[in-house]
Design a protein around this motif. Structure first.
Motif, PDB file in Angstrom:
ATOM      1  N   UNK A  43      -8.780   5.979-101.928  1.00 16.47           N
ATOM      2  CA  UNK A  43      -8.017   7.213-101.939  1.00 16.47           C
ATOM      3  C   UNK A  43      -6.605   6.987-101.429  1.00 16.47           C
ATOM      4  N   UNK A  44      -6.500   6.229-100.357  1.00 21.98           N
ATOM      5  CA  UNK A  44      -5.175   5.939 -99.807  1.00 21.98           C
ATOM      6  C   UNK A  44      -4.321   5.201-100.827  1.00 21.98           C
ATOM      7  N   UNK A  45      -4.936   4.225-101.508  1.00 15.74           N
ATOM      8  CA  UNK A  45      -4.196   3.420-102.483  1.00 15.74           C
ATOM      9  C   UNK A  45      -3.674   4.290-103.609  1.00 15.74           C
ATOM     10  N   UNK A  46      -4.494   5.269-104.025  1.00 12.71           N
ATOM     11  CA  UNK A  46      -4.060   6.147-105.112  1.00 12.71           C
ATOM     12  C   UNK A  46      -2.941   7.072-104.642  1.00 12.71           C
ATOM     13  N   UNK A  47      -3.095   7.626-103.439  1.00 12.98           N
ATOM     14  CA  UNK A  47      -2.070   8.528-102.914  1.00 12.98           C
ATOM     15  C   UNK A  47      -0.747   7.792-102.737  1.00 12.98           C
ATOM     16  N   UNK A  48      -0.823   6.516-102.349  1.00 15.40           N
ATOM     17  CA  UNK A  48       0.397   5.750-102.163  1.00 15.40           C
ATOM     18  C   UNK A  48       1.246   5.735-103.428  1.00 15.40           C
ATOM     19  N   UNK A  49       0.548   5.868-104.611  1.00 15.14           N
ATOM     20  CA  UNK A  49       1.264   5.901-105.870  1.00 15.14           C
ATOM     21  C   UNK A  49       2.184   7.091-106.008  1.00 15.14           C
ATOM     22  N   UNK A  50       1.941   8.157-105.215  1.00 12.45           N
ATOM     23  CA  UNK A  50       2.817   9.314-105.283  1.00 12.45           C
ATOM     24  C   UNK A  50       4.156   9.043-104.609  1.00 12.45           C
ATOM     25  N   UNK A  51       4.171   8.108-103.692  1.00 11.21           N
ATOM     26  CA  UNK A  51       5.394   7.798-102.956  1.00 11.21           C
ATOM     27  C   UNK A  51       6.131   6.610-103.573  1.00 11.21           C
ATOM     28  N   UNK A  52       5.411   5.666-104.141  1.00 14.30           N
ATOM     29  CA  UNK A  52       6.030   4.523-104.807  1.00 14.30           C
ATOM     30  C   UNK A  52       5.105   4.081-105.934  1.00 14.30           C
ATOM     31  N   UNK A  53       5.660   3.614-106.988  1.00 11.40           N
ATOM     32  CA  UNK A  53       4.870   3.217-108.147  1.00 11.40           C
ATOM     33  C   UNK A  53       4.296   1.831-107.927  1.00 11.40           C
ATOM     34  N   UNK A  94       5.122   5.836-115.950  1.00 11.87           N
ATOM     35  CA  UNK A  94       6.521   5.443-116.057  1.00 11.87           C
ATOM     36  C   UNK A  94       6.747   4.443-117.177  1.00 11.87           C
ATOM     37  N   UNK A  95       5.826   3.459-117.288  1.00 17.21           N
ATOM     38  CA  UNK A  95       5.952   2.446-118.337  1.00 17.21           C
ATOM     39  C   UNK A  95       5.753   3.059-119.717  1.00 17.21           C
ATOM     40  N   UNK A  96       4.813   3.978-119.839  1.00 16.48           N
ATOM     41  CA  UNK A  96       4.548   4.610-121.131  1.00 16.48           C
ATOM     42  C   UNK A  96       5.707   5.488-121.559  1.00 16.48           C
ATOM     43  N   UNK A  97       6.288   6.217-120.619  1.00 14.89           N
ATOM     44  CA  UNK A  97       7.378   7.137-120.952  1.00 14.89           C
ATOM     45  C   UNK A  97       8.660   6.411-121.345  1.00 14.89           C
ATOM     46  N   UNK A  98       8.868   5.228-120.834  1.00 13.69           N
ATOM     47  CA  UNK A  98      10.086   4.500-121.201  1.00 13.69           C
ATOM     48  C   UNK A  98       9.897   3.680-122.477  1.00 13.69           C
ATOM     49  N   UNK A 116      -2.927  -6.046-114.656  1.00 16.61           N
ATOM     50  CA  UNK A 116      -1.751  -6.226-115.502  1.00 16.61           C
ATOM     51  C   UNK A 116      -0.605  -5.380-114.970  1.00 16.61           C
ATOM     52  N   UNK A 117       0.609  -5.800-115.265  1.00 19.20           N
ATOM     53  CA  UNK A 117       1.738  -4.923-114.976  1.00 19.20           C
ATOM     54  C   UNK A 117       1.630  -3.719-115.906  1.00 19.20           C
ATOM     55  N   UNK A 118       2.142  -2.594-115.478  1.00 20.42           N
ATOM     56  CA  UNK A 118       2.052  -1.387-116.285  1.00 20.42           C
ATOM     57  C   UNK A 118       2.733  -1.578-117.636  1.00 20.42           C
ATOM     58  N   UNK A 119       3.873  -2.261-117.655  1.00 24.41           N
ATOM     59  CA  UNK A 119       4.582  -2.510-118.920  1.00 24.41           C
ATOM     60  C   UNK A 119       3.717  -3.304-119.884  1.00 24.41           C
ATOM     61  N   UNK A 120       3.073  -4.359-119.373  1.00 25.79           N
ATOM     62  CA  UNK A 120       2.230  -5.192-120.229  1.00 25.79           C
ATOM     63  C   UNK A 120       1.011  -4.408-120.720  1.00 25.79           C
ATOM     64  N   UNK A 121       0.480  -3.547-119.866  1.00 28.66           N
ATOM     65  CA  UNK A 121      -0.687  -2.758-120.264  1.00 28.66           C
ATOM     66  C   UNK A 121      -0.336  -1.808-121.404  1.00 28.66           C
ATOM     67  N   UNK A 122       0.812  -1.154-121.301  1.00 34.69           N
ATOM     68  CA  UNK A 122       1.247  -0.240-122.361  1.00 34.69           C
ATOM     69  C   UNK A 122       1.470  -1.003-123.665  1.00 34.69           C
ATOM     70  N   UNK A 123       2.125  -2.155-123.561  1.00 34.17           N
ATOM     71  CA  UNK A 123       2.374  -2.967-124.760  1.00 34.17           C
ATOM     72  C   UNK A 123       1.069  -3.360-125.444  1.00 34.17           C
ATOM     73  N   UNK A 124       0.072  -3.740-124.653  1.00 32.53           N
ATOM     74  CA  UNK A 124      -1.206  -4.170-125.227  1.00 32.53           C
ATOM     75  C   UNK A 124      -1.961  -2.987-125.832  1.00 32.53           C
ATOM     76  N   UNK A 125      -1.879  -1.841-125.204  1.00 30.97           N
ATOM     77  CA  UNK A 125      -2.562  -0.660-125.734  1.00 30.97           C
ATOM     78  C   UNK A 125      -1.968  -0.196-127.057  1.00 30.97           C
ATOM     79  N   UNK A 126      -0.730  -0.550-127.308  1.00 32.51           N
ATOM     80  CA  UNK A 126      -0.073  -0.182-128.567  1.00 32.51           C
ATOM     81  C   UNK A 126      -0.240  -1.252-129.648  1.00 32.51           C
TER      82      UNK A 126
END
Length: 383
Positions: A43-53, A94-98, A116-126
């Motif tokens: 839970x803490x790890x997920x909440x941390x995403x609200x403050x920094x990606x 953020x990666x998907x929106x850009x 995976x990095x978020x950018x790489x994950x988005x690229x692979x999903x596409x």
């Protein structure tokens, strides 16, 4: 206790000041955890995403299959976080929106990597190659009965269940407004024609009606894109009749290039007529075999059909010696056939015949021209 906020400047900080801010931050975290219904480190790890990606680096390690459902980018990101593909939902969004195509991620099962990095994950999903297809592919031109057999094999649902579910096309999503004819023939309601040919991620666990409803929904989507629902005003045909012509063209044409020409030939015979044929009859052989399949009889090549079979008045799907179209579509045509029936190329043809092993057809205006083409077909071993 001191802190620095400018070069060379040191200010005294009250010992309780940091504690106050810490308490506030802790309270915010607690509130967020409560709102999300999670606790502990996860839970803490997920909440941390609200403050920094929070994000991983690189293209990831190992392999993992992840099923992505329909939903928002947040829902997709949450799924990827649970599978440890990306570090945080915020980084993924953020990666998907850009990414210019980032909002086009489709539901399905994907072969991904962990961390995976978020950018790489988005690229692979596409990347279409990353999608793991575990369903069933329905080719163009399959009849409803053939579709039921394929679906039964892929899903484990008995064929009879599909047949029972198909008895009421309206319950499966076909509007009553589709069952309209302008040629004076009795309207016959059928699911035939509405089971759109495509690849489907069908997995076991659903009812027959659920699978069929998805296929009908796909058809309706394509019909809307093509503006098929309004029919063909320039030829005074209803949408159901255009769909029927598309199914006949799908069965008769040996390749995509001839779909529109076959449809044009049908329209010429139906609405223009020719002095060289006795009536506004299509005289296509494919209706005969469709009826044989419906009634459990073996189908026959056109060259082996007798005149009696072609003109059998007990066969409602015959097109020889009978004006008009078949009572229903005779298969489930694909997009190209629908487009060809809606907007066929100009031409004054009344006859056509396949003239080579690749099933290319030759089209003719007169019977004399057609006979020459038939000779070509015989020489090529097609007839």
């Amino acid at each position: 206790m001191y802190y620095t906020d400018a070069p060379g400047v040191r200010r005294h900080r009250h010992p309780e000041a940091g504690k106050g801010r810490t308490k506030v931050a802790f309270a915010v975290v607690v509130l967020l955890l409560a709102a999300l219904g999670v606790g502990g480190y996860a839970g803490y790890d997920r909440v941390r995403g609200f403050f920094s990606a929070a994000d991983y680096d690189g293209s990831g390690v190992g392999d993992v299959r992840v099923e992505i459902g329909a939903g928002s980018l947040t829902a997709v990101g949450d799924t990827l976080v649970r599978a440890d593909v990306v570090k945080s939902t915020k980084a993924f969004i953020g990666a998907a929106e850009k990414n210019p195509a980032g909002t086009g991620i489709q539901p399905g099962t994907y072969a991904l990597r962990k961390q995976m990095s978020a950018d790489d994950a988005v690229t692979l999903l596409l990347d279409p190659k990353a999608r793991v297809f575990e369903g069933v592919t329905i080719p163009e031109g399959k009849t409803a009965n053939q579709v039921y057999t394929m679906l039964a094999k892929a899903t484990g649902v008995p064929v009879d269940d599909f047949k029972k579910a198909a008895r009421d096309p309206t319950a499966l999503g076909v509007p009553d407004s589709w069952f309209v004819r302008t040629d004076g023939q009795k309207v016959t309601r059928s699911i035939e024609g509405f089971l759109f040919p495509a690849g489907y991620d069908f997995k076991p666990g659903k009812r027959a009606a659920d699978y069929l409803r998805i296929m009908v929904e796909h058809f309706m989507k394509v019909a809307g894109e093509l503006d098929l629902t309004t029919g063909s005003k320039d030829r005074d045909l209803s949408a159901y009749e255009v769909l029927t012509v598309a199914s006949l063209a799908q069965a008769e044409a040996g390749n995509t290039a001839d779909l529109g020409k076959v449809a044009r030939t049908a329209y010429n015979r139906l609405q223009v007529g020719s002095p060289e044929i006795p009536c506004k009859c299509l005289e296509y052989d494919v209706g005969i075999n469709y009826y044989y399949q419906l009634t459990g009889r073996p189908t026959k090549p056109s060259g082996k059909m007798t005149t009696e079979e072609l003109r059998d008045k007990k066969n409602p799907y015959r097109l020889h010696g009978k004006e008009g179209l078949t009572p229903t579509p005779i298969n489930n045509p694909g997009r190209a056939a629908l487009e060809g029936a809606l907007d066929p190329p100009p031409g004054d043809w009344f006859f056509f015949v396949a003239i080579d092993k690749q099933r290319h057809s030759a089209f003719a205006r007169t019977l004399a021209e057609h006979r020459v083409n038939v000779d070509k077909a015989k020489k090529a071993g097609v007839l």
